[in-house]
Write an enzyme that holds these catalytic residues in place. Structure first.
Site, PDB file in Angstrom:
ATOM      1  N   GLN A   1       0.837  -1.201   0.000  1.00 32.32           N
ATOM      2  CA  GLN A   1       0.000   0.000   0.000  1.00 32.32           C
ATOM      3  C   GLN A   1       0.867   1.244   0.000  1.00 32.32           C
ATOM      4  O   GLN A   1       1.778   1.322   0.827  1.00 32.32           O
ATOM      5  CB  GLN A   1      -0.926  -0.012   1.235  1.00 32.32           C
ATOM      6  CG  GLN A   1      -1.942  -1.119   1.152  1.00 32.32           C
ATOM      7  CD  GLN A   1      -3.022  -1.056   2.229  1.00 32.32           C
ATOM      8  OE1 GLN A   1      -3.852  -1.944   2.295  1.00 32.32           O
ATOM      9  NE2 GLN A   1      -3.038  -0.045   3.062  1.00 32.32           N
TER      10      GLN A   1
ATOM     11  N   HIS B   1      -7.744   1.349   0.633  1.00 31.04           N
ATOM     12  CA  HIS B   1      -7.900   0.997   2.061  1.00 31.04           C
ATOM     13  C   HIS B   1      -8.596   2.132   2.812  1.00 31.04           C
ATOM     14  O   HIS B   1      -7.959   3.089   3.239  1.00 31.04           O
ATOM     15  CB  HIS B   1      -6.498   0.742   2.643  1.00 31.04           C
ATOM     16  CG  HIS B   1      -6.519   0.135   4.010  1.00 31.04           C
ATOM     17  ND1 HIS B   1      -5.383  -0.268   4.650  1.00 31.04           N
ATOM     18  CD2 HIS B   1      -7.529  -0.143   4.863  1.00 31.04           C
ATOM     19  CE1 HIS B   1      -5.686  -0.771   5.841  1.00 31.04           C
ATOM     20  NE2 HIS B   1      -6.995  -0.687   5.986  1.00 31.04           N
TER      21      HIS B   1
HETATM   22  P1  NAI Z   1      -9.476  -9.063  17.068  1.00 30.04           P
HETATM   23  O1  NAI Z   1      -8.154  -9.224  17.709  1.00 30.04           O
HETATM   24  O2  NAI Z   1     -10.622  -8.589  17.886  1.00 30.04           O
HETATM   25  O3  NAI Z   1      -9.924 -10.440  16.386  1.00 30.04           O
HETATM   26  C1  NAI Z   1      -9.090 -11.184  15.572  1.00 30.04           C
HETATM   27  C2  NAI Z   1      -9.548 -12.632  15.624  1.00 30.04           C
HETATM   28  O4  NAI Z   1      -8.834 -13.373  14.630  1.00 30.04           O
HETATM   29  C3  NAI Z   1      -9.279 -13.299  16.974  1.00 30.04           C
HETATM   30  O5  NAI Z   1     -10.444 -13.917  17.451  1.00 30.04           O
HETATM   31  C4  NAI Z   1      -8.189 -14.304  16.646  1.00 30.04           C
HETATM   32  O6  NAI Z   1      -8.237 -15.462  17.458  1.00 30.04           O
HETATM   33  C5  NAI Z   1      -8.507 -14.619  15.196  1.00 30.04           C
HETATM   34  N1  NAI Z   1      -7.403 -15.259  14.490  1.00 30.04           N
HETATM   35  C6  NAI Z   1      -6.084 -14.987  14.564  1.00 30.04           C
HETATM   36  N2  NAI Z   1      -5.392 -15.820  13.790  1.00 30.04           N
HETATM   37  C7  NAI Z   1      -6.283 -16.645  13.203  1.00 30.04           C
HETATM   38  C8  NAI Z   1      -6.170 -17.727  12.296  1.00 30.04           C
HETATM   39  N3  NAI Z   1      -4.972 -18.172  11.874  1.00 30.04           N
HETATM   40  N4  NAI Z   1      -7.294 -18.328  11.888  1.00 30.04           N
HETATM   41  C9  NAI Z   1      -8.505 -17.931  12.341  1.00 30.04           C
HETATM   42  N5  NAI Z   1      -8.680 -16.922  13.217  1.00 30.04           N
HETATM   43  C10 NAI Z   1      -7.574 -16.289  13.642  1.00 30.04           C
HETATM   44  O7  NAI Z   1      -9.233  -8.098  15.832  1.00 30.04           O
HETATM   45  P2  NAI Z   1     -10.301  -7.224  15.017  1.00 30.04           P
HETATM   46  O8  NAI Z   1     -10.527  -5.928  15.696  1.00 30.04           O
HETATM   47  O9  NAI Z   1     -11.486  -8.079  14.721  1.00 30.04           O
HETATM   48  O10 NAI Z   1      -9.484  -6.924  13.684  1.00 30.04           O
HETATM   49  C11 NAI Z   1      -9.041  -7.979  12.854  1.00 30.04           C
HETATM   50  C12 NAI Z   1      -8.146  -7.424  11.760  1.00 30.04           C
HETATM   51  O11 NAI Z   1      -8.905  -6.639  10.854  1.00 30.04           O
HETATM   52  C13 NAI Z   1      -7.044  -6.476  12.235  1.00 30.04           C
HETATM   53  O12 NAI Z   1      -5.938  -7.148  12.777  1.00 30.04           O
HETATM   54  C14 NAI Z   1      -6.703  -5.748  10.957  1.00 30.04           C
HETATM   55  O13 NAI Z   1      -5.738  -6.476  10.222  1.00 30.04           O
HETATM   56  C15 NAI Z   1      -8.025  -5.746  10.181  1.00 30.04           C
HETATM   57  N6  NAI Z   1      -8.611  -4.396  10.148  1.00 30.04           N
HETATM   58  C16 NAI Z   1      -8.821  -3.797   8.928  1.00 30.04           C
HETATM   59  C17 NAI Z   1      -9.301  -2.509   8.841  1.00 30.04           C
HETATM   60  C18 NAI Z   1      -9.574  -1.855   7.521  1.00 30.04           C
HETATM   61  O14 NAI Z   1      -9.736  -0.633   7.467  1.00 30.04           O
HETATM   62  N7  NAI Z   1      -9.646  -2.594   6.436  1.00 30.04           N
HETATM   63  C19 NAI Z   1      -9.563  -1.711  10.062  1.00 30.04           C
HETATM   64  C20 NAI Z   1      -9.437  -2.476  11.292  1.00 30.04           C
HETATM   65  C21 NAI Z   1      -8.933  -3.749  11.316  1.00 30.04           C
END
Ligand code: NAI
Length: 359
Positions: free
Chosen positions: A286, A310
């Site tokens: 990006q 994004h």
């Molecule tokens: P979170 O930490 O609340 O949830 C992430 C979940 O993914 C957890 O339950 C974790 O156990 C699970 N996880 C981790 N590795 C995994 C795997 N190998 N297989 C299956 N599940 C797995 O995080 P949240 O707030 O839900 O955000 C998730 C991601 O979304 C962020 O890390 C970020 O990369 C992305 N994001 C994108 C945004 C955008 O503007 N496009 C903005 C905010 C977040």
């Protein structure tokens, strides 16, 4: 005096006209007057690539680094080693994969993000993206702009979301909110794949079933949405091999991180019709190069591409929340107050969350 280095995206004319675009170089998360009144130094820039960039020049003596996932300053292990003064990295937003987290652990640099700040913003975008793919919206709109009108060309690949199986890879803050928002659509089933099981009452509330094997999971889904962080265990997770196990003609939505999906494998699957659609806002690099295949790749009927830059987590509502949250984290750091535990990704010398991989 503390030196705070902030890497944000250029807001240009829009940021000069719209002060609520807080996550831009122009509007500096709204922290300059406050920080300077305390006698600290603030450097804000969008220049982030290569040894002559402001990022690489100032990282050598900055104590605090604030970055945003929307214009990621990639803090590699190499840069961590040069950053002799660095104590804390703050992500203005959610998703800290642009920081080498293992290197931060090794060098006792804390990494915090503003957890929850834009999770609703993203969940709404996911639901929108699912609908626009399933209902074949983009080619329909393009047809109207072109001045054409041929309903059957659109309807031949348009469906209802009702009675489809939708599954999320990752059922954390965003994934769970996606499931909550899908509930009224009367999908056939809602599934999730995550090593962290939902609390029973939460799973029951959205009627979601956990599937433990990823291939089995994708083979049951009409729609797959990716909502897990990028880490060693998710990089390239959706690759050519896994795509073979998707239902023929499934739809894939990825607003998590571009590198979780293999760029060329996804493009090939869309081109061949193995996927009917791919949509999201995150890219493996990006800003995405002009010739990035995801900008233009289509399914065999000429649709199925819902890619945007994004921005799902950087709505004006989200910017207010993550600017405020980043300031609070910085305030806590400067005054020695404890941080909100949910914001801490890497504490001093160790991971404080299990979301960035099972360790
Ligand atoms: P979170 O930490 O609340 O949830 C992430 C979940 O993914 C957890 O339950 C974790 O156990 C699970 N996880 C981790 N590795 C995994 C795997 N190998 N297989 C299956 N599940 C797995 O995080 P949240 O707030 O839900 O955000 C998730 C991601 O979304 C962020 O890390 C970020 O990369 C992305 N994001 C994108 C945004 C955008 O503007 N496009 C903005 C905010 C977040």
């Amino acid at each position: 005096m503390v030196k705070v280095l902030v890497i944000l995206y250029n807001g240009g004319q829009a940021a000069r006209e719209e002060p609520r675009l807080l996550g831009t170089v122009e509007n500096e998360l709204g922290i300059r007057p406050w920080l300077e009144s305390l006698g600290h130094e603030l450097v804000v820039s969008s220049s982030k690539e290569g040894p002559d960039s402001d990022f690489q020049k100032h990282i050598v003596d900055a104590e605090v680094l604030i970055t945003t996932p929307f214009h990621p300053g990639y803090l590699t292990r190499d840069l961590v080693e040069k950053a002799k003064n660095l104590k804390i990295c703050i992500t203005a937003g959610v998703g800290s994969d642009h920081i080498d987290l293992n290197a931060a652990v090794d060098h006792k640099i804390q990494v915090l993000e503003v957890s929850g700040s834009n999770v609703v913003s993203v969940a709404e975008h996911v639901v929108m993206s699912i609908l626009l793919l399933v209902r074949n919206f983009v080619p329909a709109h393009e047809m109207i702009e072109r001045g054409d009108w041929q309903v059957s060309d659109i309807a031949r690949n348009a469906y209802d979301l009702e009675n489809k199986v939708v599954g999320t890879i990752g059922a954390g803050r965003i994934g769970y909110r996606v499931l909550q928002r899908l509930l009224p659509f009367d999908c056939k089933e809602l599934l999730y794949y995550d090593y962290a099981p939902l609390p029973p009452a939460a799973a029951e509330a959205v009627k979601a079933r956990k599937v433990d094997d990823l291939k089995e999971f994708v083979s049951q889904c009409d729609v797959v949405t990716v909502n897990a962080p990028l880490h060693e265990g998710t990089r390239g997770l959706v690759n050519a091999e896994l795509l073979k196990h998707f239902k023929k003609g499934a739809w894939l939505v990825n607003t998590a991180r571009g590198a979780i999906c293999d760029k060329d494998a996804v493009a090939a699957a869309l081109k061949s019709g193995q996927l009917s659609g791919y949509s999201g806002d995150v890219w493996n690099v990006q800003p995405a190069p002009r010739d990035h295949v995801w900008r233009t790749v289509k399914n065999p009927l000429g649709g199925g591409n819902g890619m945007v830059p994004h921005y799902s987590g950087t709505t004006l509502d989200a910017q207010a929340r993550y600017a405020d949250g980043a300031k609070k984290i910085l305030e806590n750091y400067l005054s020695g107050k404890p941080q909100e535990p949910g914001n801490v990704i890497v504490g001093i010398g160790k991971y404080e969350t299990s979301a960035y991989g099972k360790r």
